[in-house]
Scaffold this active site. Structure first.
Site, PDB file in Angstrom:
ATOM      1  CG  HIS A 131      -1.954  -1.109   1.179  1.00 11.66           C
ATOM      2  ND1 HIS A 131      -3.136  -1.052   0.471  1.00 11.66           N
ATOM      3  CD2 HIS A 131      -1.928  -2.334   1.771  1.00 11.66           C
ATOM      4  CE1 HIS A 131      -3.808  -2.191   0.628  1.00 11.66           C
ATOM      5  NE2 HIS A 131      -3.089  -2.976   1.408  1.00 11.66           N
ATOM      6  CG  ASN A 203      -7.832  -4.723   0.739  1.00  7.63           C
ATOM      7  OD1 ASN A 203      -7.118  -3.751   0.955  1.00  7.63           O
ATOM      8  ND2 ASN A 203      -7.445  -5.964   1.009  1.00  7.63           N
ATOM      9  CG  HIS A 395      -3.321  -1.125  14.995  1.00  7.99           C
ATOM     10  ND1 HIS A 395      -3.088  -2.413  14.570  1.00  7.99           N
ATOM     11  CD2 HIS A 395      -3.372  -1.194  16.362  1.00  7.99           C
ATOM     12  CE1 HIS A 395      -2.997  -3.215  15.614  1.00  7.99           C
ATOM     13  NE2 HIS A 395      -3.178  -2.508  16.703  1.00  7.99           N
TER      14      HIS A 395
END
Length: 757
Positions: A131, A203, A395
């Protein structure tokens, strides 16, 4: 207006736009690089730093421990009209090193040279392993209140508004790679809630390549460039990737999604997002509900044609990040609804025979509808890429009361990895104190010191229990907003390195996806597999991949095998017979046109009154008009001149959602091969070869094309047959635009794509 200093006057105008006193980008066309236009000569009168553009926004001004400071965002940026050292000492020169005479040598005592070069040498930080290529925006999330029955999370209460920062990304490529490669896209959202930061890190594909996080290094190593040559960049069309996924067949479902149109989105604005994993929500009574998160774009889900993706990667590698920033600047704010699929929180953690802990599986929306719970609106661009987009740290363990994790083995590994990677990337454990990462909730964590500590902690007892600091900080309970893990039972078992039997089915859901596609989408999947496998060197890898496809669908396997010149193998067993899920297809609906790009081709001999009328109508419809002409500058009219945004040298079809021709436009003066290869080596012609290429590409890519004022004479030379679908002729521009607008709602003219499957 201050006529003595045009920069100051323009800055005052920008400040008014920031307050909402003025409209957005000049002439409705985004892309202006700075808040004010520069003067021709170098400015010499000192002025304070200019404000940001009206579409830009920085991190909220909270302290490193989450306290509102009340400071203006400008206080976070550079200040003062004069160049200084990092310590604020004003400098008289930054073009010449301190030397012993004009010819040197340079003196060691030059502290300004040392500081400037030292900082430059260390400007870069390690890019993300995955990413790395990203784009981001600020926004707000407004909750509908429809989730309050299943979660006590405060930011999901009715009418709650929460600031957010969203980062989109590709997975495999480096920071310098192109946007439009075939790849999975990241969709990560940071919610700055009153209870702490919640990160929904997902995603644009609802499943993942692997079922267990221990294999994550393997799949990424397989997808990344080969370690000996560092090629190919940002793509999976190579041997190591297909070697891995053909041997590791749990990757089949994700691979099929990647080979579909989902692997090449038209825009981040027209891309779905998924939380991938199953999470657990907890309500005020302590009852749990298993959920999957979905982001549904208000503009619909749309993709690029493969040729468009290839063209864009060459002519505009920043295609997706430019589209996002330009849409926000133009006021066409992207929106997504956050929705959840809900499932009973049973000990088995399955639904309709689907293991909810398997990240390679979906639950079809026909079995568990997606229930909208809030609206995300992105309304401001970052003011500094590095400070915000690059330094933001997500996170999956950033949770708030009411949202908890499950035992999904991939999710469990992510809970370790996301924190661990920041230590190297952001230089230590205090990355949460960077402005873009700061929580908006009070922090009293007893964590001290470490690199890049910017909070100035007080007290003498960062431990508990203590009495020297009055016992502070105290522990919270459920009644005072504590995050309490759900006491889910853990089955008695033995330590073992295995997967459950329910994880063994690797083909029924890929077949479900294939059967849910329309004929054009199936053609694109076949083409993608043929291209990717055709780029592999080893024949055995191609043959092994075909054996995987045989277990998905016979026709899919046969068509790809024919393209590779190989025999099609038989399936290993009886193919599954799932019920198709229409929700998986991108076709069949109409969508809003906010932010769509309409190209208007004209020159001085065109119907300029019609161009002016159509251009304003496009703006009024919330779209962006770009005038395309043989040369740049302006086109003179009886009224205000028309500004040209693109020329035949710079325009390509991929940028536009529709094209309009206001007459038979003449050729440009640079229409020859030595100046522009797109013009080929043709003799001077009435129609510019580059315009013919633009029209031919638009036609082949399914874009609506409209024309009036005699422009129909151009079409045959561009290979556009008379009466073709989606080609509109009218007496004037307004009539043509009305019909073109209707066609654009379906995204493309799909009738132009013949299919065989």
């Amino acid at each position: 207006m201050n006529e003595q200093n045009p920069i100051k006057a323009a800055a005052e105008k920008v400040a008014g736009a920031l307050r909402g006193d003025a409209p957005g980008p000049q002439d409705g066309v985004p892309g202006k690089p700075a808040p004010v236009s520069p003067q021709l000569t170098e400015p010499v009168e000192p002025v304070e730093p200019l404000p940001p553009k009206a579409d830009q926004h920085g991190p909220e001004t909270v302290s490193p421990t989450g306290q509102p400071t009340g400071a203006e965002q400008a206080r976070m940026a550079q200040s003062g009209a004069y160049l200084t050292t990092a310590q604020g000492t004003r400098l008289p020169d930054t073009d010449h090193s301190l030397k012993a005479g004009p010819r040197g040598p340079v003196l060691l005592q030059d502290h300004h040279l040392r500081e400037k070069i030292m900082h430059f040498d260390h400007e870069r930080i390690p890019e993300r392993v995955v990413h790395a290529r990203g784009a981001a925006a600020h926004g707000v999330f407004q909750a509908y209140g429809t989730a309050t029955g299943v979660t006590k999370a405060a930011f999901l209460a009715k009418d709650a508004e929460t600031p957010v920062f969203v980062r989109f990304s590709t997975v495999l490529g480096s920071r310098g790679s192109a946007d439009t490669v075939r790849d999975t896209r990241g969709f990560a959202t940071k919610f700055y809630t009153e209870e702490g930061v919640f990160d929904l890190v997902g995603n644009n594909i609802p499943v993942f390549f692997i079922q267990d996080a221990i294999k994550f290094p393997d799949v990424i190593h397989a997808g990344k460039p080969h370690p000996d040559r560092e090629i190919p960049q940002a793509q999976s069309a190579h041997d190591t990737f297909w070697d891995f996924v053909s041997l590791h067949t749990e990757a089949t479902h994700h691979t099929l999604w990647n080979m579909s149109d989902r692997g090449i989105p038209r825009s981040y604005r027209t891309m779905e997002g998924f939380g991938v994993h199953t999470f657990r929500l907890v309500n005020a009574e302590g009852a749990g509900t298993l959920v999957k998160f979905h982001w549904k774009p208000k503009l619909g889900v749309h993709s690029l044609i493969w040729e468009e993706a290839q063209i864009a990667a060459g002519v505009d590698p920043d295609f997706h990040r430019r589209d996002l920033a330009d849409a926000i600047e133009a006021g066409a704010y992207p929106q997504w609804e956050l929705g959840i699929q809900t499932f009973p929180d049973t000990p088995e953690q399955t639904f309709a025979g689907i293991d909810l802990l398997d990240p390679t599986k979906i639950v079809p929306e026909e079995l568990a509808p997606v229930q909208p719970i809030g609206l995300l609106t992105l309304n401001a661009n970052p003011s500094n890429y590095f400070a915000e987009t690059e330094q933001v740290a997500f996170h999956v363990g950033h949770l708030v009361p009411g949202i908890d994790v499950t035992d999904d083995p991939l999710l469990q590994g992510r809970l370790f990895s996301y924190l661990d990677t920041q230590l190297t990337r952001l230089g230590g454990p205090n990355f949460g104190q960077l402005p873009i990462n700061r929580t908006h909730a009070p922090v009293n964590d007893m964590l001290r010191d470490g690199m890049h500590q910017t909070a100035v902690h007080r007290g003498v007892a960062p431990y508990r229990p203590n009495s020297l600091d009055g016992g502070c900080p105290f522990l919270a309970g459920a009644d005072t907003g504590a995050f309490i893990e759900v006491p889910a039972p853990i089955a008695e078992s033995r330590k073992i390195r295995e997967a459950p039997a329910s994880f063994d089915d690797h083909y029924s859901q890929p077949r479900l996806f294939w059967l849910s596609m329309t004929p054009p989408e199936r053609e694109h999947i076949i083409a993608a597999y043929t291209f990717e496998l055709g780029k592999c060197y080893e024949q055995t890898i191609k043959e092994r991949a075909l054996s995987v496809l045989a277990n998905i669908d016979t026709q899919l396997c046969e068509q790809v095998a024919a393209g590779l010149g190989l025999p099609a193998p038989d399936a290993a067993g009886r193919l599954a017979d799932p019920e198709p899920s229409p929700a998986l297809s991108q076709l069949g609906q109409t969508w809003p046109l906010d932010g769509r790009i309409v190209g208007i081709v004209a020159d001085a001999a065109a119907d300029l009154d019609g161009v002016t009328t159509v251009r304003q109508a496009v703006l009024d419809a919330g779209m962006v008009p770009l005038v395309i002409a043989p040369a740049g500058g302006t086109i003179a009219t009886d009224g205000d001149p028309i500004t040209v945004q693109r020329t035949f040298a710079t325009a390509r079809s991929v940028e536009f959602d529709a094209l309009l021709l206001a007459g038979p436009v003449s050729a440009g003066g640079d229409a020859h091969g030595a100046r522009d290869a797109k013009a080929a080596h043709s003799q001077p012609a009435a129609t510019d070869p580059r315009l013919l290429l633009l029209l031919n590409e638009a036609f082949r890519h399914g874009k609506p094309i409209g024309h009036w004022a005699g422009a129909d004479s151009i079409l045959p030379a561009a290979g556009i047959p008379a009466g073709a679908s989606g080609v509109v002729q009218g007496d004037n521009g307004s009539v043509v635009l009305e019909q073109i607008t209707q066609l654009m709602g379906s995204h493309r003219v799909w009738e132009r794509f013949p299919t065989t499957v």
